[in-house]
Scaffold this active site. Structure first.
Site, PDB file in Angstrom:
ATOM      1  N   PRO A   2       0.796  -1.213   0.000  1.00 44.44           N
ATOM      2  CG  PRO A   2      -0.193  -1.254   2.061  1.00 44.44           C
ATOM      3  CD  PRO A   2       1.008  -1.716   1.354  1.00 44.44           C
ATOM      4  CD  GLU A   3       3.445   2.997  -4.080  1.00 41.26           C
ATOM      5  OE1 GLU A   3       3.658   4.175  -4.396  1.00 41.26           O
ATOM      6  OE2 GLU A   3       3.757   2.040  -4.796  1.00 41.26           O
ATOM      7  CG  HIS A  91      -0.587 -14.715   6.971  1.00 36.31           C
ATOM      8  ND1 HIS A  91       0.512 -15.109   7.714  1.00 36.31           N
ATOM      9  CD2 HIS A  91      -0.528 -15.435   5.833  1.00 36.31           C
ATOM     10  CE1 HIS A  91       1.194 -16.012   7.029  1.00 36.31           C
ATOM     11  NE2 HIS A  91       0.586 -16.226   5.889  1.00 36.31           N
ATOM     12  NE  ARG A 110       7.346  -9.285   2.251  1.00 36.60           N
ATOM     13  CZ  ARG A 110       7.954  -8.621   1.269  1.00 36.60           C
ATOM     14  NH1 ARG A 110       7.247  -8.166   0.272  1.00 36.60           N
ATOM     15  NH2 ARG A 110       9.236  -8.410   1.317  1.00 36.60           N
ATOM     16  NE  ARG A 152      16.856  15.207   0.223  1.00 36.92           N
ATOM     17  CZ  ARG A 152      17.004  14.207   1.079  1.00 36.92           C
ATOM     18  NH1 ARG A 152      17.443  13.050   0.661  1.00 36.92           N
ATOM     19  NH2 ARG A 152      16.697  14.380   2.336  1.00 36.92           N
TER      20      ARG A 152
END
Length: 273
Positions: A2-3, A91, A110, A152
């Site tokens: 998920p973003e 899970h 996970r 950067r």
DNA sequence: CTTTGCACCTGTTGGC
DNA sequence: TGCCAACAGGTGCAAA
């Protein structure tokens, strides 16, 4: 998985079902998430009311009385509304029972996800404190992004995925935003001209907003589902992600895939420079 | 300060 | 068919 768009999709699905309601029970079957789930999380949550379900970056913020429950879905986390009494699968780690009988079920194969109860509004919590701006917020624009990028030296794609620069973009949407802006992912962040940074900021907003509209991205493995268990539709709109060797949607040249910081990076060699 | 690589996990995929 | 390596949507952290 998920973003930002996927987390926002889940938030929108859950909010009307939990806001204004009391938490009547919490069942934790597996405490070994990214950080161990506090032993008294259940005790602390039961009896509190959910004032609001909000989002900051990829965190869901459950405003519960004078505290905030932070939920992060990691790579494989999901939150679904299930029938009370429906049997848990392998899970399914946490159930949150709401007073009208809804059950919000957290599953995460996970176990990179997180459930953390923080005092107050959690804005000073270390996980939230140093986050960059919300890309869909009104104050995010080319100027803000320019200021963050100018010093950067790293590749622009890595900067876009750095949550100190801007939050919400993961591997899928960083790739897509760079395609939409016509920018090569490997370009050093500081080397982008100011007009191109403007374009990138707008492209990121557009891509994320569209993905939210479409209910997020569900790849062919079916990983992401919303709170009702249904897939998103944005994968049909993906221009480069997971399209190695397929023709560019604009110019038909073959999409290339390279590795950047151990992450698959897709771009069109003609449209992105 | 920035940058890099690793670590945390399980499940799926693709090559042999 | 089976085995094994590589890879998968995130991100905190140590080390350089």
């Amino acid at each position: 998985m998920p973003e930002l768009p996927e987390v926002e999709t889940i938030r929108r699905g859950l909010a009307p079902r939990v806001e204004g309601r009391r938490i009547v029970d919490v069942t934790v079957r597996e405490r070994r998430l990214r950080w161990p789930v506090e032993r008294d999380l259940e005790v602390a949550l039961v009896g509190r009311s959910v004032q609001a379900l909000q989002r900051r970056a990829k965190y869901l913020l459950w405003r519960v009385d004078d505290a905030t429950l932070l939920v992060h879905l990691g790579m494989s986390g999901a939150l679904r509304l299930v029938e009370a009494g429906s049997p848990p699968h392998k899970h399914d780690h946490i159930d949150l029972h709401v007073e009208d009988g809804s059950v919000v079920r957290f599953s995460d194969p996970r176990r990179f996800g997180a459930w953390i109860l923080a005092p107050g509004d959690a804005s000073e919590h270390p996980l939230l404190r140093d986050l960059g701006p919300e890309p869909l917020g009104p104050d995010f624009d080319g100027e803000l992004l320019w200021q963050a990028l100018r010093r950067r030296r790293c590749a622009i794609k890595l900067a876009l995925m750095d949550s100190h620069v801007v939050v919400g973009a993961g591997n899928i949407y960083a790739n897509e935003a760079l395609f939409a802006a016509g920018i090569r992912p490997t370009n050093p962040a500081f080397s982008l001209s100011r007009p191109r940074v403007d374009r990138l900021a707008q492209a990121l907003k557009r891509v994320l907003a569209r993905a939210v509209q479409e209910g997020g991205t569900t790849l062919r493995d079916g990983g992401f589902v919303n709170s009702a268990g249904q897939p998103g539709y944005f994968q049909q709109t993906l221009s480069v992600y997971d399209r190695a060797a397929q023709p560019c949607v604009r110019c038909k040249r073959a999409i290339r895939v390279i590795s950047l910081a151990q992450r698959s990076t897709y771009y069109c060699p003609r449209c992105q420079r």
